[in-house]
Scaffold this motif. Structure first.
Motif, mmCIF file in Angstrom:
data_model
loop_
_atom_site.group_PDB
_atom_site.id
_atom_site.type_symbol
_atom_site.label_atom_id
_atom_site.label_comp_id
_atom_site.label_asym_id
_atom_site.label_seq_id
_atom_site.Cartn_x
_atom_site.Cartn_y
_atom_site.Cartn_z
ATOM 1 N N ASP A 61 0.843 -1.196 0.000
ATOM 2 C CA ASP A 61 0.000 0.000 0.000
ATOM 3 C C ASP A 61 0.881 1.249 0.000
ATOM 4 N N ARG A 62 0.343 2.351 -0.524
ATOM 5 C CA ARG A 62 1.136 3.568 -0.654
ATOM 6 C C ARG A 62 1.579 4.141 0.694
ATOM 7 N N HIS A 63 0.864 3.795 1.762
ATOM 8 C CA HIS A 63 1.222 4.326 3.076
ATOM 9 C C HIS A 63 1.958 3.304 3.946
ATOM 10 N N HIS A 64 2.325 2.161 3.369
ATOM 11 C CA HIS A 64 3.027 1.154 4.160
ATOM 12 C C HIS A 64 4.408 1.657 4.574
ATOM 13 N N GLY A 65 4.812 1.296 5.775
ATOM 14 C CA GLY A 65 6.162 1.610 6.228
ATOM 15 C C GLY A 65 6.188 2.023 7.685
ATOM 16 N N PHE A 66 7.348 1.882 8.294
ATOM 17 C CA PHE A 66 7.519 2.275 9.692
ATOM 18 C C PHE A 66 7.807 3.767 9.817
ATOM 19 N N THR A 67 8.317 4.371 8.754
ATOM 20 C CA THR A 67 8.566 5.805 8.760
ATOM 21 C C THR A 67 7.961 6.419 7.491
ATOM 22 N N ARG A 68 7.821 7.732 7.503
ATOM 23 C CA ARG A 68 7.347 8.476 6.337
ATOM 24 C C ARG A 68 8.022 9.847 6.353
ATOM 25 N N HIS A 69 7.785 10.631 5.308
ATOM 26 C CA HIS A 69 8.357 11.967 5.240
ATOM 27 C C HIS A 69 7.300 13.007 5.584
ATOM 28 N N SER A 70 7.665 13.974 6.386
ATOM 29 C CA SER A 70 6.724 15.006 6.810
ATOM 30 C C SER A 70 6.302 15.858 5.624
ATOM 31 N N GLY A 71 5.088 16.438 5.750
ATOM 32 C CA GLY A 71 4.554 17.304 4.700
ATOM 33 C C GLY A 71 3.887 18.519 5.303
ATOM 34 N N GLY A 72 2.878 19.023 4.617
ATOM 35 C CA GLY A 72 2.203 20.226 5.076
ATOM 36 C C GLY A 72 1.438 20.049 6.371
#
Length: 211
Positions: A61-72
């Motif tokens: 899935d596009r939101h899979h993962g233990f981390t992500r990048h910050s946005g607005g």
């Protein structure tokens, strides 16, 4: 389904008289639909008969993962900062989707148009469930909620693409869906989820911190 409390959780004693303590409660809901992105990066989702939730969300899935990048949505970080991923899942309710459709004056707003993963029914004002609420699915999976999902123009554009002669929906959706766009969450305990499952919703005790 009912939003009346069952097995109420005893509230603690407020340490100060001006702090309001709202007791926790447990509610019942039902999972009615499950979705995942067909390819990483896709905004829209497609229906799935079953999802196997894992630590990290939904594989592929596009939101899979233990981390992500910050946005607005995280202005306290420079855009692109690597942070913990509390947006593994997008969770909506049939009741809130119906209210959005009414406000937009359209026949329906389908959850897959706006990237939903899980859709439930039976909880009034579902999008107001507080951070820290946990969804216990009957076959073992547990999802912890991280707060409301703010509506955006990207979702509005996706809806406008599905409704002929309504280009106004791109900008109209963020206003109409404010505090109705559902919640985001992360997988605390892995397990299978599929339509028809019972969901026990554990709302934590809430403390209103005074100014």
């Amino acid at each position: 389904m009912s939003d009346q409390p069952m097995l109420p959780i005893e509230a603690g004693t407020a340490p100060e008289p001006d702090i309001v303590v709202v007791p926790g409660r447990r509610l019942r809901a039902r999972l009615v639909a499950t979705f995942a992105t067909a390819e990483p990066g896709d905004f829209r989702t497609v229906a799935a008969e079953r999802l196997d939730l894992i630590h990290g969300g939904i594989a592929g899935d596009r939101h899979h993962g233990f981390t992500r990048h910050s946005g607005g949505r995280e202005p306290w970080f420079p855009r692109g900062t690597e942070i913990a991923n509390d947006r593994q899942l997008s969770i909506l309710s049939l009741e809130d989707l119906a209210e959005i459709a009414t406000r937009l004056d359209v026949p329906e707003v389908r959850p897959e148009w706006i990237g939903a993963n899980l859709v439930v029914e039976g909880i009034a004002r579902f999008s107001f469930l507080p951070k820290g609420t946990r969804l216990f699915f009957e076959d073992g999976a547990v999802v912890a909620l991280a707060g409301q999902n703010a509506p955006c123009k990207i979702a509005g554009r996706a809806i406008a693409a599905e409704v002929p002669d309504r280009p106004d929906l791109e900008l109209g959706f963020p206003k109409a869906a404010k505090r109705l766009r559902g919640v985001i969450g992360w997988v605390e305990r892995p397990g299978p989820v599929f339509p028809g499952q019972a969901v026990s919703v554990h709302v934590p005790e809430q403390w209103i911190y005074p100014a």
